[in-house]
Design a protein around this motif. Sequence first.
Motif, PDB file in Angstrom:
ATOM      1  N   ASN A 130      14.841   9.054   8.945  1.00 67.47           N
ATOM      2  CA  ASN A 130      14.881   9.250   9.665  1.00 67.47           C
ATOM      3  C   ASN A 130      16.494   8.498  10.116  1.00 67.47           C
ATOM      4  OD1 ASN A 130      13.196  10.269  10.879  1.00 67.47           O
ATOM      5  ND2 ASN A 130      11.531   8.296  11.104  1.00 67.47           N
ATOM      6  N   LYS A 131      16.688   7.384   9.311  1.00 68.89           N
ATOM      7  CA  LYS A 131      17.858   6.972   9.196  1.00 68.89           C
ATOM      8  C   LYS A 131      18.684   7.576   9.014  1.00 68.89           C
ATOM      9  CE  LYS A 131      16.891   1.717   9.803  1.00 68.89           C
ATOM     10  NZ  LYS A 131      16.990   0.552   9.932  1.00 68.89           N
ATOM     11  N   ILE A 132      18.829   8.361   7.871  1.00 62.19           N
ATOM     12  CA  ILE A 132      19.644   8.741   7.548  1.00 62.19           C
ATOM     13  C   ILE A 132      20.624  10.336   8.068  1.00 62.19           C
ATOM     14  CG2 ILE A 132      20.164  10.775   5.085  1.00 62.19           C
ATOM     15  CD1 ILE A 132      19.159   8.672   3.437  1.00 62.19           C
ATOM     16  N   LEU A 133      18.869  11.064   9.026  1.00 61.39           N
ATOM     17  CA  LEU A 133      19.111  12.233   9.741  1.00 61.39           C
ATOM     18  C   LEU A 133      19.730  11.695  11.292  1.00 61.39           C
ATOM     19  CD1 LEU A 133      15.626  13.388  10.155  1.00 61.39           C
ATOM     20  CD2 LEU A 133      17.486  14.469   8.697  1.00 61.39           C
ATOM     21  N   PHE A 134      20.054  10.687  11.482  1.00 68.41           N
ATOM     22  CA  PHE A 134      20.289   9.930  12.755  1.00 68.41           C
ATOM     23  C   PHE A 134      21.853  10.111  12.309  1.00 68.41           C
ATOM     24  CE2 PHE A 134      16.089   8.722  14.479  1.00 68.41           C
ATOM     25  CZ  PHE A 134      16.201  10.173  15.339  1.00 68.41           C
ATOM     26  N   LEU A 135      22.289   9.254  11.250  1.00 65.25           N
ATOM     27  CA  LEU A 135      24.112   9.285  10.851  1.00 65.25           C
ATOM     28  C   LEU A 135      24.530  10.024  10.497  1.00 65.25           C
ATOM     29  CD1 LEU A 135      23.604   6.664   7.288  1.00 65.25           C
ATOM     30  CD2 LEU A 135      24.594   6.510   9.622  1.00 65.25           C
ATOM     31  N   LYS A 136      23.493  11.342  10.452  1.00 63.56           N
ATOM     32  CA  LYS A 136      24.398  12.706  10.561  1.00 63.56           C
ATOM     33  C   LYS A 136      25.217  12.826  11.810  1.00 63.56           C
ATOM     34  CE  LYS A 136      23.106  17.161   8.124  1.00 63.56           C
ATOM     35  NZ  LYS A 136      24.173  16.953   6.679  1.00 63.56           N
ATOM     36  N   LYS A 137      24.579  13.192  12.863  1.00 66.00           N
ATOM     37  CA  LYS A 137      24.895  12.876  14.417  1.00 66.00           C
ATOM     38  C   LYS A 137      26.024  11.963  14.701  1.00 66.00           C
ATOM     39  CE  LYS A 137      21.962  16.065  14.780  1.00 66.00           C
ATOM     40  NZ  LYS A 137      22.634  17.421  15.233  1.00 66.00           N
ATOM     41  N   LYS A 138      26.037  10.625  13.818  1.00 68.81           N
ATOM     42  CA  LYS A 138      27.276   9.678  14.768  1.00 68.81           C
ATOM     43  C   LYS A 138      27.746   9.663  13.888  1.00 68.81           C
ATOM     44  CE  LYS A 138      23.135   7.079  14.880  1.00 68.81           C
ATOM     45  NZ  LYS A 138      22.932   5.057  16.063  1.00 68.81           N
ATOM     46  N   SER A 139      29.498   9.248  13.538  1.00 70.61           N
ATOM     47  CA  SER A 139      30.514   9.073  12.570  1.00 70.61           C
ATOM     48  C   SER A 139      30.591   7.394  12.050  1.00 70.61           C
ATOM     49  CB  SER A 139      31.281   8.826  13.919  1.00 70.61           C
ATOM     50  OG  SER A 139      31.689   7.864  14.550  1.00 70.61           O
ATOM     51  N   PHE A 140      30.442   7.543  10.897  1.00 72.66           N
ATOM     52  CA  PHE A 140      29.645   6.736  10.300  1.00 72.66           C
ATOM     53  C   PHE A 140      30.874   5.840   8.974  1.00 72.66           C
ATOM     54  CE2 PHE A 140      29.952   9.687   7.021  1.00 72.66           C
ATOM     55  CZ  PHE A 140      30.008   8.942   4.997  1.00 72.66           C
ATOM     56  N   PHE A 141      32.479   6.545   9.565  1.00 71.40           N
ATOM     57  CA  PHE A 141      33.352   6.130   8.005  1.00 71.40           C
ATOM     58  C   PHE A 141      34.291   5.905   9.439  1.00 71.40           C
ATOM     59  CE2 PHE A 141      36.307   6.878   5.907  1.00 71.40           C
ATOM     60  CZ  PHE A 141      36.952   6.055   4.845  1.00 71.40           C
ATOM     61  N   GLU A 142      35.322   4.772   9.171  1.00 70.91           N
ATOM     62  CA  GLU A 142      36.416   4.910  10.605  1.00 70.91           C
ATOM     63  C   GLU A 142      37.844   4.160   9.203  1.00 70.91           C
ATOM     64  OE1 GLU A 142      37.703   2.922  14.378  1.00 70.91           O
ATOM     65  OE2 GLU A 142      35.789   2.957  13.577  1.00 70.91           O
ATOM     66  N   PHE A 143      38.870   4.697   9.688  1.00 69.27           N
ATOM     67  CA  PHE A 143      39.959   4.660   8.874  1.00 69.27           C
ATOM     68  C   PHE A 143      40.443   4.962   9.878  1.00 69.27           C
ATOM     69  CE2 PHE A 143      44.226   5.148   5.924  1.00 69.27           C
ATOM     70  CZ  PHE A 143      43.564   4.519   5.455  1.00 69.27           C
ATOM     71  N   THR A 191       0.788  -1.094   0.045  1.00 68.20           N
ATOM     72  CA  THR A 191      -0.174  -0.242   0.188  1.00 68.20           C
ATOM     73  C   THR A 191       0.990   1.250   0.161  1.00 68.20           C
ATOM     74  OG1 THR A 191      -0.315   0.408   2.531  1.00 68.20           O
ATOM     75  CG2 THR A 191      -1.445  -1.158   1.350  1.00 68.20           C
ATOM     76  N   SER A 192       0.209   1.999  -0.549  1.00 63.64           N
ATOM     77  CA  SER A 192       1.034   3.641  -0.252  1.00 63.64           C
ATOM     78  C   SER A 192       1.177   3.969   1.136  1.00 63.64           C
ATOM     79  CB  SER A 192       0.124   4.883  -0.884  1.00 63.64           C
ATOM     80  OG  SER A 192       0.030   4.048  -2.688  1.00 63.64           O
ATOM     81  N   LYS A 193       0.198   3.438   1.961  1.00 65.11           N
ATOM     82  CA  LYS A 193       0.644   3.949   3.437  1.00 65.11           C
ATOM     83  C   LYS A 193       2.235   3.014   3.861  1.00 65.11           C
ATOM     84  CE  LYS A 193      -1.357   3.939   8.191  1.00 65.11           C
ATOM     85  NZ  LYS A 193      -2.672   3.720   8.814  1.00 65.11           N
ATOM     86  N   GLU A 194       2.240   1.697   3.438  1.00 63.28           N
ATOM     87  CA  GLU A 194       3.452   1.327   3.883  1.00 63.28           C
ATOM     88  C   GLU A 194       5.149   1.949   3.041  1.00 63.28           C
ATOM     89  OE1 GLU A 194       2.436  -3.493   4.374  1.00 63.28           O
ATOM     90  OE2 GLU A 194       1.763  -2.792   2.171  1.00 63.28           O
ATOM     91  N   LEU A 195       4.950   1.993   1.589  1.00 61.03           N
ATOM     92  CA  LEU A 195       5.862   2.717   1.175  1.00 61.03           C
ATOM     93  C   LEU A 195       6.463   4.043   1.924  1.00 61.03           C
ATOM     94  CD1 LEU A 195       4.635   2.518  -2.504  1.00 61.03           C
ATOM     95  CD2 LEU A 195       7.118   1.434  -1.525  1.00 61.03           C
ATOM     96  N   VAL A 196       4.887   4.801   1.937  1.00 60.62           N
ATOM     97  CA  VAL A 196       5.432   6.438   2.580  1.00 60.62           C
ATOM     98  C   VAL A 196       6.200   5.784   4.347  1.00 60.62           C
ATOM     99  CG1 VAL A 196       4.530   8.118   4.208  1.00 60.62           C
ATOM    100  CG2 VAL A 196       3.880   7.454   2.408  1.00 60.62           C
ATOM    101  N   GLN A 197       5.221   4.894   4.734  1.00 64.51           N
ATOM    102  CA  GLN A 197       5.988   4.212   6.643  1.00 64.51           C
ATOM    103  C   GLN A 197       8.111   4.063   6.649  1.00 64.51           C
ATOM    104  OE1 GLN A 197       3.097   1.062   7.931  1.00 64.51           O
ATOM    105  NE2 GLN A 197       2.221   3.274   8.817  1.00 64.51           N
ATOM    106  N   GLN A 198       7.874   3.193   5.235  1.00 69.23           N
ATOM    107  CA  GLN A 198       9.206   2.931   5.072  1.00 69.23           C
ATOM    108  C   GLN A 198      10.174   3.828   4.713  1.00 69.23           C
ATOM    109  OE1 GLN A 198      10.416  -0.556   4.841  1.00 69.23           O
ATOM    110  NE2 GLN A 198      12.416   1.096   4.592  1.00 69.23           N
ATOM    111  N   LEU A 199       9.790   4.981   3.927  1.00 69.22           N
ATOM    112  CA  LEU A 199      10.245   6.316   3.445  1.00 69.22           C
ATOM    113  C   LEU A 199      10.590   7.446   4.416  1.00 69.22           C
ATOM    114  CD1 LEU A 199      12.142   8.006   1.386  1.00 69.22           C
ATOM    115  CD2 LEU A 199       9.459   9.139   1.301  1.00 69.22           C
TER     116      LEU A 199
END
Length: 149
Positions: free
Chosen positions: A17-30, A4-12
């Motif tokens: 949200n995961k992308i936004l939270f990445l901004k606050k976390k280190s996500f790459f290490e070398f 359903t469209s509702k399921e797609l919107v929830q997944q989006l």
Amino acid sequence: METTSKELVQQLDRVINKILFLKKKSFFEFEGVKFYPSEIHLLLVIKEKSATNATHMAEALGVTKGAVSQTLSRLEKKGVLTKTKDPYHKNELTLNFTDFGTAVFSYYRTQAAKLANRHERYLSQFTDRQKATVLQFLQEVEATIEEIK
């Protein structure tokens, strides 16, 4: 089972949200040094656009000159680059990647290419019509984000 469209919107929403939270976390290490998305994005702007002007870097990233300055200072402390202010031009800098910085950039590029290849392999299974639908949807999401700014 029909999606359903509702399921797609929830997944989006979950993805955003995961992308936004990445901004606050280190996500790459070398070599034990952690990097935040803002640091990687600035490295890309410096390397790919040969940017040395704080105003131009800020515009390319959609952030303030102060944010660029803080991020440059963090990268300098991490040993990624050296910066020198141009005495004749207020916003111009001389930026040089250290050997460590060059290695960080190269490693990041390798990892990003692996991720892109993974997405390309997955998307290669789609029909042209499916690809067009996904592209249209992503363009709509991007336009919506631009309106929010």
